[in-house]
Design a protein around this motif. Structure first.
Motif, PDB file in Angstrom:
ATOM      1  N   VAL A  38       0.856  -1.188   0.000  1.00 39.30           N
ATOM      2  CA  VAL A  38       0.000   0.000   0.000  1.00 39.30           C
ATOM      3  C   VAL A  38       0.892   1.239   0.000  1.00 39.30           C
ATOM      4  CG1 VAL A  38      -1.846   1.246   1.186  1.00 39.30           C
ATOM      5  CG2 VAL A  38      -1.755  -1.263   1.311  1.00 39.30           C
ATOM      6  N   PHE A  39       0.568   2.188  -0.887  1.00 36.15           N
ATOM      7  CA  PHE A  39       1.336   3.416  -1.017  1.00 36.15           C
ATOM      8  C   PHE A  39       0.393   4.616  -0.952  1.00 36.15           C
ATOM      9  CE2 PHE A  39       3.500   0.042  -3.290  1.00 36.15           C
ATOM     10  CZ  PHE A  39       4.788   0.106  -2.750  1.00 36.15           C
ATOM     11  N   ASN A  40       0.900   5.720  -0.396  1.00 37.90           N
ATOM     12  CA  ASN A  40       0.106   6.920  -0.201  1.00 37.90           C
ATOM     13  C   ASN A  40       0.529   7.988  -1.207  1.00 37.90           C
ATOM     14  OD1 ASN A  40      -1.528   8.918   0.783  1.00 37.90           O
ATOM     15  ND2 ASN A  40      -0.806   8.783   2.894  1.00 37.90           N
ATOM     16  N   LEU A  41      -0.388   8.365  -2.093  1.00 41.79           N
ATOM     17  CA  LEU A  41      -0.099   9.369  -3.119  1.00 41.79           C
ATOM     18  C   LEU A  41      -0.410  10.795  -2.665  1.00 41.79           C
ATOM     19  CD1 LEU A  41      -1.424   7.440  -6.247  1.00 41.79           C
ATOM     20  CD2 LEU A  41       0.959   7.842  -5.614  1.00 41.79           C
ATOM     21  N   SER A  42      -0.874  10.948  -1.431  1.00 45.32           N
ATOM     22  CA  SER A  42      -1.161  12.279  -0.901  1.00 45.32           C
ATOM     23  C   SER A  42       0.111  12.896  -0.331  1.00 45.32           C
ATOM     24  CB  SER A  42      -2.224  12.204   0.198  1.00 45.32           C
ATOM     25  OG  SER A  42      -2.318  13.445   0.875  1.00 45.32           O
ATOM     26  N   ASN A  43       0.379  14.144  -0.728  1.00 44.83           N
ATOM     27  CA  ASN A  43       1.548  14.843  -0.175  1.00 44.83           C
ATOM     28  C   ASN A  43       1.179  15.660   1.054  1.00 44.83           C
ATOM     29  OD1 ASN A  43       0.107  16.941  -1.282  1.00 44.83           O
ATOM     30  ND2 ASN A  43       1.642  17.484  -2.817  1.00 44.83           N
ATOM     31  N   SER A  44      -0.062  15.503   1.515  1.00 48.87           N
ATOM     32  CA  SER A  44      -0.506  16.236   2.704  1.00 48.87           C
ATOM     33  C   SER A  44      -1.275  15.321   3.652  1.00 48.87           C
ATOM     34  CB  SER A  44      -1.385  17.423   2.289  1.00 48.87           C
ATOM     35  OG  SER A  44      -2.492  16.986   1.510  1.00 48.87           O
ATOM     36  N   SER A  45      -0.922  14.050   3.662  1.00 47.78           N
ATOM     37  CA  SER A  45      -1.652  13.078   4.469  1.00 47.78           C
ATOM     38  C   SER A  45      -1.190  13.113   5.920  1.00 47.78           C
ATOM     39  CB  SER A  45      -1.461  11.672   3.909  1.00 47.78           C
ATOM     40  OG  SER A  45      -2.128  10.719   4.706  1.00 47.78           O
ATOM     41  N   ARG A  46      -2.132  12.837   6.793  1.00 53.92           N
ATOM     42  CA  ARG A  46      -1.844  12.748   8.219  1.00 53.92           C
ATOM     43  C   ARG A  46      -1.157  11.430   8.584  1.00 53.92           C
ATOM     44  NH1 ARG A  46      -6.815  14.081  12.337  1.00 53.92           N
ATOM     45  NH2 ARG A  46      -5.638  14.440  14.257  1.00 53.92           N
ATOM     46  N   LEU A  47      -1.251  10.442   7.705  1.00 52.02           N
ATOM     47  CA  LEU A  47      -0.675   9.134   7.988  1.00 52.02           C
ATOM     48  C   LEU A  47       0.846   9.208   8.001  1.00 52.02           C
ATOM     49  CD1 LEU A  47      -2.875   6.776   5.779  1.00 52.02           C
ATOM     50  CD2 LEU A  47      -2.807   6.844   8.281  1.00 52.02           C
ATOM     51  N   PRO A  48       1.501   8.672   9.006  1.00 55.34           N
ATOM     52  CA  PRO A  48       2.966   8.664   9.031  1.00 55.34           C
ATOM     53  C   PRO A  48       3.519   7.818   7.886  1.00 55.34           C
ATOM     54  CG  PRO A  48       2.044   8.110  11.195  1.00 55.34           C
ATOM     55  CD  PRO A  48       0.908   8.068  10.224  1.00 55.34           C
ATOM     56  N   SER A  49       4.657   8.216   7.370  1.00 54.96           N
ATOM     57  CA  SER A  49       5.282   7.461   6.284  1.00 54.96           C
ATOM     58  C   SER A  49       5.733   6.082   6.746  1.00 54.96           C
ATOM     59  CB  SER A  49       6.478   8.235   5.730  1.00 54.96           C
ATOM     60  OG  SER A  49       7.439   8.488   6.745  1.00 54.96           O
TER      61      SER A  49
ATOM     62  N   VAL B 172       3.931   4.146   8.449  1.00 57.97           N
ATOM     63  CA  VAL B 172       2.740   3.291   8.403  1.00 57.97           C
ATOM     64  C   VAL B 172       2.342   2.999   6.957  1.00 57.97           C
ATOM     65  CG1 VAL B 172       0.288   3.127   9.020  1.00 57.97           C
ATOM     66  CG2 VAL B 172       1.932   4.099  10.644  1.00 57.97           C
ATOM     67  N   VAL B 173       2.202   4.044   6.157  1.00 58.37           N
ATOM     68  CA  VAL B 173       1.939   3.883   4.726  1.00 58.37           C
ATOM     69  C   VAL B 173       2.970   4.719   3.975  1.00 58.37           C
ATOM     70  CG1 VAL B 173       0.297   4.120   2.836  1.00 58.37           C
ATOM     71  CG2 VAL B 173      -0.531   3.560   5.131  1.00 58.37           C
ATOM     72  N   PRO B 174       3.893   4.083   3.270  1.00 61.70           N
ATOM     73  CA  PRO B 174       4.954   4.835   2.596  1.00 61.70           C
ATOM     74  C   PRO B 174       4.397   5.749   1.510  1.00 61.70           C
ATOM     75  CG  PRO B 174       5.020   2.514   1.977  1.00 61.70           C
ATOM     76  CD  PRO B 174       4.048   2.633   3.109  1.00 61.70           C
ATOM     77  N   PRO B 175       4.897   6.979   1.437  1.00 63.07           N
ATOM     78  CA  PRO B 175       4.431   7.910   0.398  1.00 63.07           C
ATOM     79  C   PRO B 175       5.043   7.577  -0.953  1.00 63.07           C
ATOM     80  CG  PRO B 175       6.131   8.939   1.725  1.00 63.07           C
ATOM     81  CD  PRO B 175       5.873   7.599   2.352  1.00 63.07           C
ATOM     82  N   MET B 176       4.356   8.016  -1.990  1.00 61.35           N
ATOM     83  CA  MET B 176       4.865   7.860  -3.352  1.00 61.35           C
ATOM     84  C   MET B 176       4.476   9.096  -4.146  1.00 61.35           C
ATOM     85  SD  MET B 176       4.186   4.851  -6.203  1.00 61.35           S
ATOM     86  CE  MET B 176       5.229   3.641  -5.395  1.00 61.35           C
ATOM     87  N   CYS B 177       5.428   9.663  -4.873  1.00 59.33           N
ATOM     88  CA  CYS B 177       5.144  10.824  -5.701  1.00 59.33           C
ATOM     89  C   CYS B 177       4.660  10.373  -7.079  1.00 59.33           C
ATOM     90  CB  CYS B 177       6.372  11.714  -5.829  1.00 59.33           C
ATOM     91  SG  CYS B 177       7.729  10.973  -6.755  1.00 59.33           S
ATOM     92  N   LEU B 178       4.130  11.316  -7.838  1.00 54.08           N
ATOM     93  CA  LEU B 178       3.568  10.997  -9.142  1.00 54.08           C
ATOM     94  C   LEU B 178       4.626  10.438 -10.090  1.00 54.08           C
ATOM     95  CD1 LEU B 178       1.119  11.007 -11.002  1.00 54.08           C
ATOM     96  CD2 LEU B 178       1.589  13.419 -11.512  1.00 54.08           C
ATOM     97  N   ALA B 179       5.824  10.995 -10.049  1.00 56.23           N
ATOM     98  CA  ALA B 179       6.892  10.512 -10.935  1.00 56.23           C
ATOM     99  C   ALA B 179       7.234   9.053 -10.628  1.00 56.23           C
ATOM    100  CB  ALA B 179       8.128  11.394 -10.788  1.00 56.23           C
ATOM    101  N   ASP B 180       7.284   8.717  -9.345  1.00 60.57           N
ATOM    102  CA  ASP B 180       7.585   7.330  -8.967  1.00 60.57           C
ATOM    103  C   ASP B 180       6.435   6.402  -9.329  1.00 60.57           C
ATOM    104  OD1 ASP B 180      10.066   7.985  -8.022  1.00 60.57           O
ATOM    105  OD2 ASP B 180       9.458   8.126  -5.924  1.00 60.57           O
ATOM    106  N   LEU B 181       5.212   6.901  -9.242  1.00 57.06           N
ATOM    107  CA  LEU B 181       4.064   6.096  -9.652  1.00 57.06           C
ATOM    108  C   LEU B 181       4.145   5.782 -11.139  1.00 57.06           C
ATOM    109  CD1 LEU B 181       1.247   4.831  -9.166  1.00 57.06           C
ATOM    110  CD2 LEU B 181       0.276   7.090  -9.676  1.00 57.06           C
ATOM    111  N   ARG B 182       4.463   6.785 -11.935  1.00 62.39           N
ATOM    112  CA  ARG B 182       4.587   6.569 -13.381  1.00 62.39           C
ATOM    113  C   ARG B 182       5.653   5.520 -13.684  1.00 62.39           C
ATOM    114  NH1 ARG B 182       4.293  12.958 -14.082  1.00 62.39           N
ATOM    115  NH2 ARG B 182       2.091  13.201 -14.684  1.00 62.39           N
ATOM    116  N   ALA B 183       6.760   5.574 -12.978  1.00 62.60           N
ATOM    117  CA  ALA B 183       7.829   4.614 -13.189  1.00 62.60           C
ATOM    118  C   ALA B 183       7.406   3.211 -12.725  1.00 62.60           C
ATOM    119  CB  ALA B 183       9.082   5.047 -12.446  1.00 62.60           C
ATOM    120  N   CYS B 184       6.637   3.195 -11.638  1.00 63.19           N
ATOM    121  CA  CYS B 184       6.194   1.915 -11.078  1.00 63.19           C
ATOM    122  C   CYS B 184       5.175   1.229 -11.982  1.00 63.19           C
ATOM    123  CB  CYS B 184       5.583   2.160  -9.690  1.00 63.19           C
ATOM    124  SG  CYS B 184       4.865   0.706  -8.903  1.00 63.19           S
ATOM    125  N   ILE B 185       4.255   2.023 -12.498  1.00 63.76           N
ATOM    126  CA  ILE B 185       3.173   1.459 -13.313  1.00 63.76           C
ATOM    127  C   ILE B 185       3.641   1.123 -14.718  1.00 63.76           C
ATOM    128  CG2 ILE B 185       0.914   1.932 -14.337  1.00 63.76           C
ATOM    129  CD1 ILE B 185       0.950   1.387 -11.300  1.00 63.76           C
TER     130      ILE B 185
END
Length: 266
Positions: A236-247, A249-262
């Motif tokens: 599970v990855f968090n695409l929100s750059n303003s989320s209350r969830l600690p990294s 708990v749910v690691p963040p992912m930026c749009l550029a990394d998502l594009r590379a991942c997908i």
């Protein structure tokens, strides 16, 4: 209403899925850029799907108060999504306000574990103890404190799901049930002061995020991270750059990394 059984779609999917919530960070996400990734929408986030001309694979709601006050959004969600998953009280509210939208739709009935009419069937402690060897129902167990026994995760929705005072947790359980192995959270900001992307000011529905975050919401995400997430099997990855969830708990992912991942095909 005729309901399909969750037994019929258990582990029927694979790959990636978006879980689309209503936090402000979802508003400008280029959802249409990833047409091959299914979307699970909930509550008012259906408006993002409509704006981006995306048909959700599932529309979820387990809060009858949302149906009562925003029934036109729930109606829109049911009409647009391929499948719908709601609790019985949500279906009842929608049936009384917009019955036509349920006709000939693919419906699933969500049931909370150990609950009937939103009341515990047995004590949460006794239930948590009873499922300690169940391969699909996972929960904390505490002899001394009641609240940890309410935190858990279901990997088989046919056996029910754990509530956590926020619908994205139900969607995560559904995603795991269906067999998706990479889940990307959109709009899971969980900041009460920021509101929802589709409503502003006095017209916004009241929120209990601040009240429930420490006691139920964060423990539920943490439980998932500790007990359910497994590299290569369910991530599970968090695409929100303003989320209350600690990294943590749910690691963040930026749009550029998502594009590379997908690596979407041309």
């Amino acid at each position: 209403m005729v309901f399909d059984s969750f037994e019929n779609n258990f582990q029927s999917e694979s790959g990636s899925v978006f879980i689309l919530a209503s936090g402000p960070s979802a508003a400008n996400f280029p959802l249409q850029e990833f047409p091959s990734i299914p979307v699970m929408a909930m509550n008012g986030s259906i408006l993002k799907c409509e704006a981006d001309a995306v048909q959700p694979s599932f529309y979820l709601c387990d809060d009858p108060r949302f149906i009562e006050s925003r029934f036109w959004l729930a109606e829109k969600g049911v009409r647009q999504a391929k499948s719908t998953a709601m609790t019985a009280d949500c279906y009842d509210r929608l049936l009384s306000t917009a019955p036509a939208c349920l006709k000939n739709k693919h419906l699933f009935l969500m049931s909370r574990v150990n609950r009937y009419n939103r009341r515990a069937i047995v004590s949460d402690k006794r239930f948590a103890w009873s499922i300690r060897n169940d391969p699909h129902l996972h929960s904390y167990f505490s002899v001394f404190h009641a609240k940890p026994n309410r935190v858990g995760f279901s990997t088989n929705m046919a056996k029910g799901y754990f509530g956590s005072r926020t619908i994205p947790i139900a969607a995560l359980q559904l995603a795991c049930h269906l067999g998706f192995n990479k889940v990307f959270l959109l709009g899971v900001d969980l900041n009460q002061s920021s509101g929802r992307f589709y409503e502003q000011g006095d017209e916004a529905l009241p929120s209990t995020l601040d009240k429930d975050y420490e006691e139920y919401i964060l423990p539920s995400f943490r439980f998932m991270a500790e007990k359910i997430v497994s590299r290569g099997e369910f991530e599970v990855f968090n695409l929100s750059n303003s989320s209350r969830l600690p990294s943590s708990v749910v690691p963040p992912m930026c749009l550029a990394d998502l594009r590379a991942c997908i690596q979407e095909p041309d």
